[in-house]
Design an enzyme around this catalytic site. Sequence first.
Site, PDB file in Angstrom:
ATOM      1  N   ASP A 218      18.498   8.187 -17.542  1.00  0.00           N
ATOM      2  CA  ASP A 218      19.336   9.058 -16.723  1.00  0.00           C
ATOM      3  C   ASP A 218      19.919  10.155 -17.610  1.00  0.00           C
ATOM      4  O   ASP A 218      20.438   9.872 -18.695  1.00  0.00           O
ATOM      5  CB  ASP A 218      20.469   8.260 -16.073  1.00  0.00           C
ATOM      6  CG  ASP A 218      19.952   7.197 -15.123  1.00  0.00           C
ATOM      7  OD1 ASP A 218      19.037   7.510 -14.329  1.00  0.00           O
ATOM      8  OD2 ASP A 218      20.449   6.057 -15.165  1.00  0.00           O
TER       9      ASP A 218
ATOM     10  N   ASP B  27      15.193   2.985 -16.872  1.00  0.00           N
ATOM     11  CA  ASP B  27      14.958   4.406 -16.646  1.00  0.00           C
ATOM     12  C   ASP B  27      15.844   5.185 -17.608  1.00  0.00           C
ATOM     13  O   ASP B  27      16.750   4.630 -18.224  1.00  0.00           O
ATOM     14  CB  ASP B  27      15.305   4.794 -15.207  1.00  0.00           C
ATOM     15  CG  ASP B  27      14.367   4.172 -14.180  1.00  0.00           C
ATOM     16  OD1 ASP B  27      13.273   3.715 -14.571  1.00  0.00           O
ATOM     17  OD2 ASP B  27      14.742   4.128 -12.995  1.00  0.00           O
TER      18      ASP B  27
END
Length: 208
Positions: free
Chosen positions: A139, A137
């Site tokens: 961030d 992911d």
Amino acid sequence: MEIRTHDLIRVDDISKLICLTEVPEWVTGELTDKPFVVVRRAAGLEGRIPVGIRGETRNQRFGCFLPEEECSIVISPEQLAQEKQWKQTNRRLSIVAIEVLDRVDELMTSEEMVWGPTGSVGFELASGLDTAHAGSDLDLIIRCEQPLPMHKAQRLVQELSQFPVHIDVQMETGKGACSLAEYSRGQESLLLKTENGPMLVKDPWSEG
């Protein structure tokens, strides 16, 4: 030098780290290979910065302290964004969370946001070590010292949802951090992460 949560600090001498609990076996090896610690959100001790050590897996996290005088090389998420550090690596061709940073930068610039990458991507860009992977992911943090207009928050969330990777954004308000996505929903109360622990608040810019 102002040192804030999410900043990365190079550790030149791991013996200088101050640990209040037993040190897991994996820590020494990780710091030898990856001599960087991340400033964590916790109350500091006098003259000591609370830092965290990352391991290979999510459950490998260890908190300790580093004396301020040992913080010679500090890299902030905003610095990574300002210097467009992702342009210096060919890993953006294989890591989607790095490849999209040009587009993220364009969006944040157009919205006049102060931002930077954190997590595995931020760690990789700061250290030059391969810590992100194909499924990582992305961030991010955005600095919001003043209240963020709701329409802008909603627009940011909508735009970021169109990217080909999951993006998690934390708003750093000066009082703590909360999720941009949760804030954009206009919830009556929000979870604010502070150095004294999480708390529910109505206004993330005012702990009271």
